[in-house]
Design an enzyme around this catalytic site. Structure first.
Site, mmCIF file in Angstrom:
data_model
loop_
_atom_site.group_PDB
_atom_site.id
_atom_site.type_symbol
_atom_site.label_atom_id
_atom_site.label_comp_id
_atom_site.label_asym_id
_atom_site.label_seq_id
_atom_site.Cartn_x
_atom_site.Cartn_y
_atom_site.Cartn_z
ATOM 1 C CG HIS A 144 -0.457 22.878 10.562
ATOM 2 N ND1 HIS A 144 -1.011 24.116 10.621
ATOM 3 C CD2 HIS A 144 -0.353 22.460 11.842
ATOM 4 C CE1 HIS A 144 -1.226 24.459 11.881
ATOM 5 N NE2 HIS A 144 -0.831 23.466 12.652
ATOM 6 C CG ASP A 159 -2.048 24.397 7.267
ATOM 7 O OD1 ASP A 159 -2.975 23.816 7.833
ATOM 8 O OD2 ASP A 159 -1.107 24.957 7.873
HETATM 9 C C1 XUL Z 1 -3.557 25.784 17.879
HETATM 10 C C2 XUL Z 1 -2.273 26.373 17.451
HETATM 11 C C3 XUL Z 1 -1.616 25.721 16.298
HETATM 12 C C4 XUL Z 1 -0.133 25.682 16.372
HETATM 13 C C5 XUL Z 1 0.514 24.928 15.247
HETATM 14 O O1 XUL Z 1 -4.167 26.453 18.905
HETATM 15 O O2 XUL Z 1 -1.839 27.357 17.989
HETATM 16 O O3 XUL Z 1 -2.048 26.349 15.165
HETATM 17 O O4 XUL Z 1 0.403 26.969 16.371
HETATM 18 O O5 XUL Z 1 0.047 23.644 15.153
#
Ligand code: XUL
Ligand code: CO
Length: 436
Positions: A101, A104
């Site tokens: 993300h 992150d």
């Molecule tokens: C949350 C989840 C996230 C997504 C990406 O449960 O799975 O980490 O994969 O935003």
């Protein structure tokens, strides 16, 4: 560059008899299974958020994990060190992909433009590390759920200003994903749901979510980003109800809003179980509808009702997952992203390696089992036979729409009670266990 995991050497394949905790027993990247190397089957990815940003915090307690790349009060320095450490980890582990993300890798600054400038700087570093190591980006994504501004959702927020902020964040995340050669981009509706229906206009929120995704599709075309878009179902957590509840509700949503040609699904094992399904069910549903894109590989705890995001270790589950994936032709743009975290008490850096090694081996065993099941056809022959009636002239007339209720009544009056056949569940379960 300093070494962040100095005690760990490159993880090697040592075979099933090895007792080394830092070696693969089953995963051999270049070994071919059904004509394709293991690494190409799996396209394993490490998730940046859990592995490098997770520090063992939970609602009751503080971080438990100390990492040397966090040892600075300068948050940009921490971000840069963490990127360096992560590529050392990917290389030592021998995975070809990562996922992240925006938030992150990049600490948020006080304005959007400052944050974007920081992200550009860190993306440059990530690009250099990718080029140096050959590690690629499976997918990028945007965190639209941690910052308090998104507490009532992003695209489904009651405020158009928050919608706009989310749009600006996703625009940038798409640009960065493209810059890094990302093979995909994931939309997980972190807080796109509700806490109470008493304050929620559900119809309007769903329309807004669709409008947001259409804008993303338009912008993707505009910047010529060629990666695959994914939507990731999850029924609840953090919200009481998430609109992307499960594969079937995502599919209905995509169809209603004419988005089905633009997004495939990223199926997460623990989200499937939270929705009251199995991972196999969610994968089967996607394959039946041609919408399987990628997989977030993890597992829940059958005694806990939340998203524990544990590393996959269940061979039965990896076998059945790989059986469905192989029967569907395997991954194209997608892969297996370990959206999983080590437990709060697993505080050693080596635990990050143990976790991934175990998960990769669990999938390697699953792949080998599934390949054998496919070759030997014991299961598929029984399933084929179960539906053989539909291949007869009579079955074909129905499937092709050549008969209606009147003709079927005439047929039934003439032929009487149909013969019933055993579903043979126990026999099938025994067959699967022959492979595990
Ligand atoms: C949350 C989840 C996230 C997504 C990406 O449960 O799975 O980490 O994969 O935003
Ligand atoms: Co996920």
């Amino acid at each position: 560059m300093p070494e962040y995991f100095p005690k760990i050497k490159k993880i090697k394949f040592e075979g099933p008899d090895s007792k080394s905790p830092l070696a693969f027993k089953h995963y051999k990247a270049k070994q071919k299974v059904l004509g394709k190397t293991m690494e190409d089957h799996f396209r394993f990815a490490v998730s940046y958020w859990h592995t490098f940003k997770g520090q063992g915090m939970d609602p009751f307690g503080l971080p438990t994990m100390e990492r040397i790349y966090n040892n600075s009060s300068d948050e940009m320095q921490v971000a840069e060190q963490t990127l360096d450490a992560s590529f050392e980890f990917f290389t030592k582990l021998g995975v070809n992909f990562w996922c992240f993300h925006d938030a992150d890798v990049c600490p948020e600054a006080s304005t959007l433009s400052e944050t974007n400038a920081r992200l550009d700087k860190l993306a440059k570093q990530a690009k250099r590390l990718q080029d140096d190591t050959g590690v690629k980006l499976l997918w990028g994504t945007c965190n639209l759920f941690s910052n308090p501004r998104f507490m009532s959702g992003a695209a489904t927020n009651p405020s158009p200003q928050v919608f706009a902020f989310a749009a600006a964040k996703v625009k940038k995340a798409l640009e960065v994903t493209k810059y890094l050669g990302g093979e995909g981009y994931t939309f997980w509706g972190g807080r796109e749901g509700y806490e109470t229906l008493l304050n929620t206009n559900m119809g309007r929120e769903l329309d807004h979510l669709a409008a947001f995704l259409h804008m993303a599709v338009d912008y993707k075309k505009e910047i010529k980003f060629k990666g695959q878009f994914y939507i990731e179902p999850k029924p609840k957590e953090p919200t009481k109800h998430q609109y992307d509840f499960d594969a079937a509700s995502c599919y209905a949503f995509l169809q209603k809003y004419d988005l089905v040609d633009h997004l495939k699904l990223n199926i997460e094992a623990n989200h499937a179980t939270l929705a009251g399904h199995s991972l196999q069910h969610e994968l089967e549903f996607c394959c039946a509808n041609g919408i399987l894109g990628s997989v977030d590989a993890n597992r829940g705890d059958e005694l806990l009702g939340w998203d524990t995001d544990q590393f996959p270790t269940n061979i039965y589950e990896t076998t059945m997952a790989m059986y469905v994936i192989l029967n569907n032709g395997g991954f194209t743009t997608g892969g297996l992203n370990f959206d999983a975290k080590v437990r709060r008490q697993s505080t050693d850096p080596a635990d990050l390696f143990h976790a991934h090694i175990g998960a990769m081996d669990a999938f390697a065993r699953g792949l080998k089992n599934a390949a054998k099941m496919i070759k030997e056809k014991r299961l598929s022959k029984i399933v084929k036979k179960r539906y053989a009636g539909w291949d007869s002239a009579f079955g074909q007339k129905i499937e092709k729409g050549k008969v209606g209720f009147k003709e079927l009544e005439i047929y039934t009056l003439k032929h009487g009670e149909p013969k019933v056949n055993s579903g043979q569940q126990e026999l099938l379960e025994n067959i699967i266990n022959d492979y595990i």
